[in-house]
Design a protein around this motif. Sequence first.
Motif, PDB file in Angstrom:
ATOM      1  N   GLU A  22      41.491  32.752  53.562  1.00 23.41           N
ATOM      2  CA  GLU A  22      40.966  31.633  54.416  1.00 23.41           C
ATOM      3  C   GLU A  22      39.588  31.320  54.262  1.00 23.41           C
ATOM      4  N   LEU A  23      38.927  32.392  54.820  1.00 27.61           N
ATOM      5  CA  LEU A  23      37.425  31.976  54.128  1.00 27.61           C
ATOM      6  C   LEU A  23      36.415  31.685  53.090  1.00 27.61           C
ATOM      7  N   GLY A  24      37.329  31.505  51.811  1.00 32.08           N
ATOM      8  CA  GLY A  24      37.337  31.755  50.838  1.00 32.08           C
ATOM      9  C   GLY A  24      36.159  32.611  49.753  1.00 32.08           C
ATOM     10  N   VAL A  25      36.658  34.130  50.622  1.00 28.63           N
ATOM     11  CA  VAL A  25      36.356  35.425  50.023  1.00 28.63           C
ATOM     12  C   VAL A  25      37.348  36.060  49.092  1.00 28.63           C
ATOM     13  N   THR A  26      36.640  35.987  48.111  1.00 23.60           N
ATOM     14  CA  THR A  26      36.718  37.604  47.051  1.00 23.60           C
ATOM     15  C   THR A  26      37.527  38.970  47.612  1.00 23.60           C
ATOM     16  N   VAL A  27      38.455  39.537  48.019  1.00 24.21           N
ATOM     17  CA  VAL A  27      39.192  40.294  47.756  1.00 24.21           C
ATOM     18  C   VAL A  27      39.264  41.396  47.260  1.00 24.21           C
TER      19      VAL A  27
END
Length: 67
Positions: A22-27
């Motif tokens: 949701e925060l736009g972080v690649t996981v």
Amino acid sequence: MTIATIEIPDKKTTLVKQLLKELGVTVKIEKEEKSPYDPKFVAKIKKADKDIVKGRTKKIPIADLWK
């Protein structure tokens, strides 16, 4: 870009993954597996490997193994 490594309990992995998405972080999920070996045993083997590299070993000919 900053790369961070965090440890997440297995029960919370999905929640944290969704939050970061949701925060736009690649996981990238990498699960750490526990070794089935005793840590003392592993240390002993690693020490032996270092001894071999440093030449602190004794070579016994195959013919003399059973003498």
